[in-house]
Scaffold this active site. Sequence first.
Site, mmCIF file in Angstrom:
data_model
loop_
_atom_site.group_PDB
_atom_site.id
_atom_site.type_symbol
_atom_site.label_atom_id
_atom_site.label_comp_id
_atom_site.label_asym_id
_atom_site.label_seq_id
_atom_site.Cartn_x
_atom_site.Cartn_y
_atom_site.Cartn_z
ATOM 1 C CB CYS A 190 47.161 48.561 48.029
ATOM 2 S SG CYS A 190 48.061 49.171 46.588
ATOM 3 C CB CYS A 238 51.698 49.050 52.650
ATOM 4 S SG CYS A 238 51.870 47.808 51.353
ATOM 5 C CG ASP A 247 40.039 41.696 42.671
ATOM 6 O OD1 ASP A 247 41.287 41.630 42.687
ATOM 7 O OD2 ASP A 247 39.374 42.162 43.604
ATOM 8 C CB CYS A 282 52.103 53.858 51.609
ATOM 9 S SG CYS A 282 51.356 53.990 49.961
ATOM 10 C CE1 TYR A 301 37.878 37.954 41.865
ATOM 11 C CE2 TYR A 301 35.476 37.936 41.776
ATOM 12 C CZ TYR A 301 36.649 37.940 42.504
ATOM 13 O OH TYR A 301 36.616 37.901 43.858
ATOM 14 C CB CYS A 318 55.582 49.345 46.898
ATOM 15 S SG CYS A 318 54.371 50.110 45.793
ATOM 16 C CD GLU A 354 34.435 35.687 45.423
ATOM 17 O OE1 GLU A 354 34.559 36.745 44.781
ATOM 18 O OE2 GLU A 354 35.108 35.435 46.429
#
Length: 318
Positions: free
Chosen positions: A220, A230, A158, A227, A140, A236, A57
């Site tokens: 995305c 997606c 995030d 898309c 985060y 959306c 991370e």
Amino acid sequence: MVSEPAGGAQGAAHGGVPDPVTMERLRRRVNGWYAQAGRALPWREQDCSPWGVLLSEVMAQQTPLSRVEPVWRDWMEHWPTPSSLAAAAPGEAVRAWGRLGYPRRALRLHEAATVMVERHRGEVPNTPAELLALPGVGAYTAAAVASFAFRIPEVVVDTNVRRVLARTVEGKALPHVTLTRAESDLALRAMPAQRHTAPSARAEANVWNVAVMELGALVCVARGPRCADCPVADLCAWNTAGRPAYDGPPRRGQAWHGTDRQVRGEILRRLREQHRPVHRSHLDGAGPDPVQVLRCLDSLVADGLVEPLSHNRFRLPA
DNA sequence: CATACGTGGTT
DNA sequence: TAACCAAGTAT
């Protein structure tokens, strides 16, 4: 004929407040997509330690995962535990950081390892508050480690989460320049309501945290969103509204050429290469302006990234 | 709250 | 090619 209205426009976009039914449908789709499309990253393995998760991370902060992975493997081999890193010289951490960027992260990781040895029996702490108190760990990273390593369903926000929610729920091309209160509220509402009381909801929340980030990273994306691939394109709000262009305030790009950042990076690059102290004359070429080079050297020393020695010599901190 | 902080790939 | 952007944090 229409059994299911266009979800984004109907169920989620008004006032930016999603209704729970729409959010649940979104989660189910994204989580299902992740199960078949998520990447098999080493820190996602079942047997990866909390230390490995924390390392991943911090390395991933503002840094593409493709560049993180080889460095992460190298670190895990050299320093498989917090105590092993704490026992090393901080300069070795900076050197092993290589060209990941923002080398202060390496220093903070070393500091955090020291804190873990001194205050947490050499373990990564397992509460959000204790994680947040570690150097280099902000909101985060604390939430991400809590969720991914300890299965605590914190709200992980995030840049990917912000973008996915901005599009699917708010119908905007991109989120605000800075994280707003409204966005944090939205991210909270996107989580399963019973995540603190029902084990199944807790598990769903932890999958959602990683799944929505993965959707933002692979589909995305900021530029050129895919898309067509997606799983929630029909839900959306942004997509169903015809993908309107970004209309917010201009986003300040980060200057680079000729900046202190560039010179600092070059100084550090030279010091990483040498395993012996380097004379200042060898650092002069780090930038065209000697005054700037001196200023950067001073700031690197002040940051603890460079150790000054006698006779105008310098090295990574021992 | 705005700004500094690395680096390299993509558009 | 210049600009944009990437699993942010600290001040």
